[in-house]
Motif scaffolding. Sequence first.
Motif, PDB file in Angstrom:
ATOM      1  N   TYR A   1       1.016  -1.097   0.155  1.00 32.28           N
ATOM      2  CA  TYR A   1      -0.077   0.095   0.113  1.00 32.28           C
ATOM      3  C   TYR A   1       0.693   1.442  -0.027  1.00 32.28           C
ATOM      4  CZ  TYR A   1       1.308   0.676   4.835  1.00 32.28           C
ATOM      5  OH  TYR A   1       2.343   0.933   5.933  1.00 32.28           O
ATOM      6  N   GLU A   2       2.251   1.213   0.445  1.00 34.15           N
ATOM      7  CA  GLU A   2       3.044   2.344   0.507  1.00 34.15           C
ATOM      8  C   GLU A   2       3.290   2.900  -0.754  1.00 34.15           C
ATOM      9  OE1 GLU A   2       4.272   4.238   3.596  1.00 34.15           O
ATOM     10  OE2 GLU A   2       4.319   5.383   1.567  1.00 34.15           O
TER      11      GLU A   2
ATOM     12  N   GLU B   1       1.490   9.606   6.811  1.00 36.31           N
ATOM     13  CA  GLU B   1       0.571   9.704   8.151  1.00 36.31           C
ATOM     14  C   GLU B   1       1.201   9.768   9.267  1.00 36.31           C
ATOM     15  OE1 GLU B   1      -3.163   7.307   6.146  1.00 36.31           O
ATOM     16  OE2 GLU B   1      -1.656   6.099   7.213  1.00 36.31           O
TER      17      GLU B   1
ATOM     18  N   ARG C   1       5.456   3.652  13.904  1.00 33.02           N
ATOM     19  CA  ARG C   1       4.793   3.639  12.842  1.00 33.02           C
ATOM     20  C   ARG C   1       3.443   2.518  13.030  1.00 33.02           C
ATOM     21  NH1 ARG C   1       7.105   2.300   6.824  1.00 33.02           N
ATOM     22  NH2 ARG C   1       5.367   2.816   5.575  1.00 33.02           N
ATOM     23  N   GLY C   2       2.142   3.110  12.566  1.00 31.29           N
ATOM     24  CA  GLY C   2       1.006   2.197  12.607  1.00 31.29           C
ATOM     25  C   GLY C   2       1.505   1.136  11.552  1.00 31.29           C
ATOM     26  N   ILE C   3       0.598  -0.010  11.795  1.00 31.36           N
ATOM     27  CA  ILE C   3       0.807  -1.306  11.359  1.00 31.36           C
ATOM     28  C   ILE C   3       0.365  -1.044   9.580  1.00 31.36           C
ATOM     29  CG2 ILE C   3      -1.628  -2.257  11.199  1.00 31.36           C
ATOM     30  CD1 ILE C   3       0.021  -4.840  12.540  1.00 31.36           C
ATOM     31  N   SER C   4      -0.278  -0.234   9.229  1.00 30.87           N
ATOM     32  CA  SER C   4      -0.354   0.050   7.630  1.00 30.87           C
ATOM     33  C   SER C   4      -0.419   1.638   7.495  1.00 30.87           C
ATOM     34  CB  SER C   4      -1.400  -0.551   7.144  1.00 30.87           C
ATOM     35  OG  SER C   4      -2.687  -0.061   7.633  1.00 30.87           O
ATOM     36  N   ALA C   5       0.352   2.246   8.362  1.00 32.29           N
ATOM     37  CA  ALA C   5       0.551   3.725   8.083  1.00 32.29           C
ATOM     38  C   ALA C   5       1.333   3.923   6.961  1.00 32.29           C
ATOM     39  CB  ALA C   5       0.887   4.356   9.643  1.00 32.29           C
ATOM     40  N   THR C   6       1.032   5.051   6.161  1.00 34.89           N
ATOM     41  CA  THR C   6       1.929   5.526   5.278  1.00 34.89           C
ATOM     42  C   THR C   6       2.882   6.505   5.949  1.00 34.89           C
ATOM     43  OG1 THR C   6       0.652   7.610   4.813  1.00 34.89           O
ATOM     44  CG2 THR C   6       0.017   5.592   3.309  1.00 34.89           C
ATOM     45  N   LEU C   7       4.023   6.551   5.194  1.00 36.22           N
ATOM     46  CA  LEU C   7       4.963   7.829   5.786  1.00 36.22           C
ATOM     47  C   LEU C   7       4.509   8.988   6.171  1.00 36.22           C
ATOM     48  CD1 LEU C   7       8.249   6.520   4.153  1.00 36.22           C
ATOM     49  CD2 LEU C   7       7.549   5.775   6.329  1.00 36.22           C
TER      50      LEU C   7
END
Lengths: 345, 345, 345, 345
Positions: free
Chosen positions: A250-251, B224, B216-222
């Motif tokens: 997703y990144e 975010e 960092r969140g488990i599916s966070a974008t940079l």
Amino acid sequence: NSEILKLINERAVVVQEIGRVKEKSGVNRYDPLRERTMLDLLKESNHGPLPQSTVEHIFKEIFKTALELQVDDQKKALLVSRKKKAEDTIVTVNGEPIGQGKPSFVFGPCAVESYTQVAEVAASMQSKGLKLIRGGAYKPRTSPYDFQGLGLEGLKILKQISKEYNLGVVSEIVTPGHLEEALEYIDVIQVGARNMQNFELLKAVGSVNKPVLLKRGISATLDEFVHAAEYIMSQGNDQIILCERGIRTYEKATRNTLDISAVPILKQETHLPVFVDVTHSTGRRDILLPAAKAALAIGADGVMAEVHPDPAVALSDQAQQMNLKQFDEFYESIQKFMNTHHIHA
Amino acid sequence: NSEILKLINERAVVVQEIGRVKEKSGVNRYDPLRERTMLDLLKESNHGPLPQSTVEHIFKEIFKTALELQVDDQKKALLVSRKKKAEDTIVTVNGEPIGQGKPSFVFGPCAVESYTQVAEVAASMQSKGLKLIRGGAYKPRTSPYDFQGLGLEGLKILKQISKEYNLGVVSEIVTPGHLEEALEYIDVIQVGARNMQNFELLKAVGSVNKPVLLKRGISATLDEFVHAAEYIMSQGNDQIILCERGIRTYEKATRNTLDISAVPILKQETHLPVFVDVTHSTGRRDILLPAAKAALAIGADGVMAEVHPDPAVALSDQAQQMNLKQFDEFYESIQKFMNTHHIHA
Amino acid sequence: NSEILKLINERAVVVQEIGRVKEKSGVNRYDPLRERTMLDLLKESNHGPLPQSTVEHIFKEIFKTALELQVDDQKKALLVSRKKKAEDTIVTVNGEPIGQGKPSFVFGPCAVESYTQVAEVAASMQSKGLKLIRGGAYKPRTSPYDFQGLGLEGLKILKQISKEYNLGVVSEIVTPGHLEEALEYIDVIQVGARNMQNFELLKAVGSVNKPVLLKRGISATLDEFVHAAEYIMSQGNDQIILCERGIRTYEKATRNTLDISAVPILKQETHLPVFVDVTHSTGRRDILLPAAKAALAIGADGVMAEVHPDPAVALSDQAQQMNLKQFDEFYESIQKFMNTHHIHA
Amino acid sequence: NSEILKLINERAVVVQEIGRVKEKSGVNRYDPLRERTMLDLLKESNHGPLPQSTVEHIFKEIFKTALELQVDDQKKALLVSRKKKAEDTIVTVNGEPIGQGKPSFVFGPCAVESYTQVAEVAASMQSKGLKLIRGGAYKPRTSPYDFQGLGLEGLKILKQISKEYNLGVVSEIVTPGHLEEALEYIDVIQVGARNMQNFELLKAVGSVNKPVLLKRGISATLDEFVHAAEYIMSQGNDQIILCERGIRTYEKATRNTLDISAVPILKQETHLPVFVDVTHSTGRRDILLPAAKAALAIGADGVMAEVHPDPAVALSDQAQQMNLKQFDEFYESIQKFMNTHHIHA
């Protein structure tokens, strides 16, 4: 507890026997009818306390366990696995041994565009004492209307450059039909990410006597990657270099996500050299250098990166190729990192 | 072409004016009615050759561009950004400066289970000259029936350990309500991956005078992730350490996928120290060492890893914690890597 | 504001002119040198107030915008796009028109294992009035040691079944070299998920006069999927059925994640029929029926699902194929759903 | 084979006994020391033929199996699971029973911006006979500088609207500290995707007597989602509605990827009503209607979607909210779909 232990020891013997029987009947000679018959017989002879459904369930589990043991055995038995061959495989290209401890480097433009373009890069590489150049003649592109590469003409340019600058050539082949023709022009056959599960291509490159650089598929698991290499090796060709090139996540801050952990895992599970393509994994010129350092630190046998005399006007991948000056700086920094850090020691 | 250039220069002036007008009216004083009115007026005064729909489309683009310029400006203006502050932020904990060039290390058990358990790890750390211990007192767990941590009792154990072994304590806080109580026991507040966008918690930890380690969140974008740090800093607390800890992808060979490229990108975009948690990102004891080397090589300011006196019987994360012997070997190898490679230089 | 409007109208004219010039010079005749020259000239003739770097930046944006406009135009111009052809393409196979409003169904075993096995399914299908059967003769498998399909023998079985039960046959071809041979045995060429970007295969199936069922790649974007179809159509073959079959994500409760939104988006963007393969997308027999209902409700032109006389002993995909009784129930429920819900209306 | 069967039956008895012993000692009273002692004792009493390492391995597997059985039992025992309670839970809000077979609908603006804005939507809803309105007063936003919602003022507006238009109000609470205050203003507490694993918030909403709409985390597995609901229910509140709202994947054609398969799986595994938020899952106004049809066809108990009087000027989520005219058309089409298709039957 000691009774359980005894039971388990007995059970182990039985499991081993099942394994042996299975083996005799052949892995590929799997007989579904016999399995069904066995299940039916077992249900008939069951007098409790377990109910029929549980018996069926447990035996399905046993069959599955047996299969998994076989899978494990198979994994042990995979030709590419460490379990099959403990020592590192060394792939020698143009006199450069790959996978022997000293990191290798592959540089060059994304696509071969002209003789002059490749020659400029080759000259820069020769001056650095580098041995391996890359360049795409057949370019797999998302759109049929994008530049598709120069094809055979591109291979001929690469061959000429190879001779003039004493460089081994890595170039991608995209279909079995192109293979024979390409063999005389290139030194390493690249199988690209999109073709990692093009099994007919894998079998074809497995049947020739030429090193193969196999890129990980864009969303391939490591297990699938290892099995793709096995397709090649099962045909007789053991000159395989694995190449981590980023996976799709997703990144979007990077073009792909460099799965750096793949390197030590692949080194553990297989005996093959492992490269990291820092260009495709990051897609960002500004972090190529730190990514390359990380790759070397984590144990990669080599690093690939794209270099183009004038990236701004490249026919593909403009944003991520280094120009010659950036290439000089990049390579100098890497050398410094390796020297002070004795990574080739 | 020169005419276009002139046109563009004129247009630039107009855009700047629009920008200034917008700025005067305030970023938060966004007035949707005025925008609608402007659109309607423009459509009235349009006499072609462009059709109405195109005019509306183009102006929406212009508004959007203007907004994007403002977003870019905002990004420039983010308190955590390099553009706002060029020099590195150094966070000092227990006399150890974090982010000053020499890598920091944080070790300790996943969860505080007992005084003895933590003390064993602390003694090992003290003997190595280490300064920062981690340990969870409040454990966010997937199931309500899993071990939830010792809570306040755990914090008290950490405090005692801290005094006896001269270690700074990093421990997670999961809700604003626990913060005040926890402040007297710990030296660094950890905000965990699951709470990276628990904005009320971010604001709360931003209001106290205590370093924060933000995962960092488990599916966070940079993007975010950076904005989560901004939530903290916008409340006045600039003692923030960012921590990459792996992202969730399809690949299951590792617990998460260590997004190593995040490190140089975060170092470029922000002035904050960046750590890598090799335990949670890989979830595999067997590749902690190479992952830590990669983290240091790519420029991380510190490495976090879990150590437990007897991982096999740990109440959480058994498979990934090092025991004390493995810890000794790990740390020795890392020291050797740093010494020969001058990474702390 | 009205001045800006005038300016924008003028600018639009210029952009259009640029577009025309570009078009004349040919999309593939992209000339990087000319672009570099233009940039240099522009910088020479710039006398402010904008600085050189900004001018370069803005013109790069303009070139990019122009390129994007061209990409948009190209998208408009894609042969598979609605913009190129507004009305639905109807693909007729074995007398069954696909994409005409009434949903189509394709059932059959994962792999052809024997004549009897396929015949049992075929008989069940014939009794339901179904027209299209699927069955793999060439099976792309992760491991080279897994069952690889019966190959030509499998195709012959399918041909025989086709005649005896009056069924159109859908079967996968995995490499250009197999195509010619296969043409006489099958009615629809399936291109599998792993080969969605096997561009030589796409070109090959685009050159024959036979419908193609193109499956979405395991992590292909919709844009890549549409362009893969364009590879086929650009070779002259417009008989293409798109098939959503799930994408690879972190979620493992299903084998893949059925991206149901892909259906209306593909229907909007292209004029091609869109199928949903409920078997591969979910990998769970227990939710095939609701998934099929969702597919039909959201506008899919057809549903594919795997049926096997005895799934427990199948050579591949045991867990997800329906047996004949489950197939009866599934089809009856779907018929009921469609009748009461007039989905074929 | 019959001997194996006997052995397995004996082994089953032993496993059951182990299970019982474990149960007696309590799930949370897990004793690592005892496990270690057991392992050591077993190794002492082992006299082959199995080697010590294998015995340790096998017993670890047995312990693990036993734990997995317990996990399975626990899953059976989860309060939210079908195994615990076979019949559907019905949540009644404002006289509307949710989960009783007839689909429910929740509409409203993303954020409460003003009384007038909400009233316009409310009037439209009342005219359609709808009962449940949504609107955010506390808005979790990526940037601290984005519109954060009107807070308490927003709740008061919602309360007023609720009375005037006879609508049940769904609104998000983001931290335990806001809960008590909010209770008197709203009818359903929404826990948003970012807070799905904010366990303190889950426990807090589990302790009040008010329905909860729990959204799936942006990259939560279904297992994590179910356990998040269990956190609420374990505190005594069983009035829970689950809401699928799309997951984060590589595909960017939609804002998130609607995981439609989650609906039947959640309906199977739990007894709770399941909604689908078509706005956040797709992020595209143009496919809201087909997505809603798919949700209803696959068995969702309700559909959520955002409606705003003038989406172009909304303070958040402009691109995805319907305006009132689009809302009329959407609702009419859905009604027609449900009537002809007897979905409410």
